[in-house]
Design a protein around this motif. Structure first.
Motif, short mmCIF file in Angstrom:
data_model
loop_
_atom_site.label_atom_id
_atom_site.label_comp_id
_atom_site.label_asym_id
_atom_site.label_seq_id
_atom_site.Cartn_x
_atom_site.Cartn_y
_atom_site.Cartn_z
N ALA A 197 1.02 -1.04 -0.03
CA ALA A 197 0.07 0.04 -0.12
C ALA A 197 1.11 1.23 -0.07
CB ALA A 197 -0.91 -0.04 1.27
N PRO A 198 0.52 2.39 -0.43
CA PRO A 198 1.30 3.54 -0.69
C PRO A 198 1.23 4.35 0.58
CG PRO A 198 -0.74 3.80 -1.66
CD PRO A 198 -0.50 2.49 -1.51
N LEU A 199 2.39 4.66 0.89
CA LEU A 199 2.61 5.45 2.08
C LEU A 199 1.98 6.69 2.22
CD1 LEU A 199 6.47 4.60 2.83
CD2 LEU A 199 4.91 3.82 4.29
N ASP A 200 1.82 7.39 1.02
CA ASP A 200 1.11 8.61 0.92
C ASP A 200 -0.04 8.33 -0.19
OD1 ASP A 200 0.00 10.87 0.04
OD2 ASP A 200 1.94 12.05 -0.15
N LEU A 201 -1.22 8.19 0.35
CA LEU A 201 -2.33 7.99 -0.62
C LEU A 201 -2.60 8.92 -1.84
CD1 LEU A 201 -4.32 5.36 -0.76
CD2 LEU A 201 -5.89 6.51 0.79
N VAL A 202 -2.53 10.21 -1.45
CA VAL A 202 -2.75 11.05 -2.45
C VAL A 202 -1.79 11.50 -3.49
CG1 VAL A 202 -3.50 13.56 -2.47
CG2 VAL A 202 -4.28 12.13 -0.31
N THR A 203 -0.49 11.83 -2.83
CA THR A 203 0.58 12.01 -3.95
C THR A 203 1.74 10.76 -3.93
OG1 THR A 203 1.57 13.55 -2.55
CG2 THR A 203 0.01 14.38 -4.25
N PRO A 204 1.21 9.76 -4.14
CA PRO A 204 2.45 8.49 -3.78
C PRO A 204 3.65 8.61 -4.68
CG PRO A 204 0.49 7.59 -5.23
CD PRO A 204 -0.05 9.07 -4.89
N ASN A 205 3.51 9.29 -5.71
CA ASN A 205 4.89 9.46 -6.52
C ASN A 205 5.50 10.87 -6.49
OD1 ASN A 205 4.72 6.71 -7.49
ND2 ASN A 205 2.89 7.27 -8.66
N GLN A 206 5.27 11.55 -5.46
CA GLN A 206 5.66 12.82 -5.44
C GLN A 206 6.20 13.09 -3.97
OE1 GLN A 206 3.16 16.08 -7.06
NE2 GLN A 206 4.49 17.59 -6.23
N LEU A 207 7.39 13.61 -4.26
CA LEU A 207 8.17 13.84 -2.65
C LEU A 207 7.83 15.30 -2.39
CD1 LEU A 207 9.81 13.25 -0.29
CD2 LEU A 207 11.81 13.69 -1.76
N ASP A 208 6.52 15.35 -1.54
CA ASP A 208 5.87 16.67 -0.99
C ASP A 208 5.57 16.68 0.62
OD1 ASP A 208 3.88 15.19 -1.05
OD2 ASP A 208 3.20 15.97 -3.29
N ASN A 209 4.97 17.88 0.98
CA ASN A 209 4.60 17.85 2.03
C ASN A 209 3.11 17.07 2.57
OD1 ASN A 209 3.20 19.73 0.85
ND2 ASN A 209 3.08 21.15 2.72
N ASN A 210 2.65 16.29 1.44
CA ASN A 210 1.31 15.66 1.73
C ASN A 210 1.43 14.87 2.92
OD1 ASN A 210 -1.55 15.96 0.49
ND2 ASN A 210 -1.17 13.81 0.61
N TYR A 211 2.74 14.25 2.99
CA TYR A 211 2.83 13.12 4.05
C TYR A 211 2.37 13.88 5.47
CZ TYR A 211 5.85 11.05 7.69
OH TYR A 211 6.16 10.43 9.01
N TYR A 212 2.64 15.04 5.68
CA TYR A 212 2.48 15.72 6.99
C TYR A 212 0.79 16.06 6.96
CZ TYR A 212 7.46 15.99 6.97
OH TYR A 212 9.01 15.77 7.00
N LYS A 213 0.16 16.42 5.98
CA LYS A 213 -1.34 16.71 6.11
C LYS A 213 -1.68 15.19 6.27
CE LYS A 213 -0.97 20.04 2.37
NZ LYS A 213 -1.16 20.38 0.95
#
Length: 263
Positions: free
Chosen positions: A181-197
């Protein structure tokens, strides 16, 4: 492969320092870090590093270490998925040993409490802010089902119910441990700050990620990165440079001809 390549540099530096020990294969005298529990069936990208090394040996033999390749590849991997760039320090040398034992004890794990994460990074000379910035690498990549199963089935208040339900579809309570499963569901292929969101929304996949926002001392940094993507990018780059400085072999060590073996 981007997440895996950044991870190789990270896990290399955290064991014996940034000396490419993670790349050494098993031999009668070396117990490889590749078979340590955190790396087994998880760490990958070795062939890409070997390909780069092979090309470098054609052009400038015996000059560029495998440890430096790992550092440069991690930087380039970040830029390929919209993450920050930074100037990579060079001059590391390669180890002649690996430490399977340290790979099993020193690497941060997906079930670590916040206090364990803070102390584990502090032991490597990294601050709490560095730790939270580097955790942003989980904006890309995937995790195996067995690493987040407990989190999505415990019905706790620290996880969004709808998110947990979605993740259960590909991760049953028994079997299929390797389902991804992707660690970041929204932008799984972009290194951005969505992880913190996702932490704010209680949608972190791993428990060790969600603890960064759990009413403690790290909440304010998570909130800052959520609101300021440039601050996150700047801090991530600075923390990667700092991590690349962990116990390098600038005098001792060798320049390996093949990254998986001692010359």
């Amino acid at each position: 492969m981007v997440a895996s390549l950044i991870r190789l540099h990270f896990y290399d530096c955290f064991v014996q320092g940034c000396n490419a020990s993670i790349l050494l294969d098993e031999t009668p005298t070396i117990v490889s870090e590749k078979t340590a529990l955190p790396n087994l069936g998880s760490a990958r990208g070795y062939s890409i590093i070997e390909d780069a090394k092979r090309e470098l040996e054609k052009t400038c033999p015996g000059i560029v270490s495998c440890a430096d390749i790992l550092a440069v590849v991690a930087r380039d991997a970040s830029t390929l998925v919209g993450g920050p760039s930074w100037t990579v320090k060079l001059g590391r040398r390669d180890s002649t040993t690996a430490s399977h034992t340290l790979a099993e004890t020193d690497l941060p794990g997906p079930f670590d409490p916040l206090s364990g994460l803070i102390s584990g990074f502090a032991n490597k000379g990294l601050t709490t802010r560095d730790m939270i910035a580097l955790s942003g690498a989980h904006s890309i990549g995937q995790a195996q089902c067995f690493l987040f199963r407990d989190r999505i089935y415990n019905n706790g208040t620290h996880i969004d119910a709808e998110f947990a339900s979605t993740r259960r579809r590909q991760c049953p309570q028994e079997d299929q441990n390797g389902n991804l499963a992707p660690l970041d569901l929204v932008t799984p292929n972009q290194l951005d700050n969505n992880y913190y969101k996702s932490l704010i929304q209680r949608k972190a996949l791993l428990q060790s990620d969600q603890v960064l926002l759990s009413g403690g001392s790290t909440d304010s940094i998570v909130t800052e990165y959520t609101n300021n993507p440039r601050t996150f990018a700047s801090d991530f780059a600075a923390a990667m440079i700092k991590m690349g400085d962990i116990s390098p072999l600038s005098q001792n060590g060798i320049i390996r001809t093949v990254c998986g073996a001692i010359n």
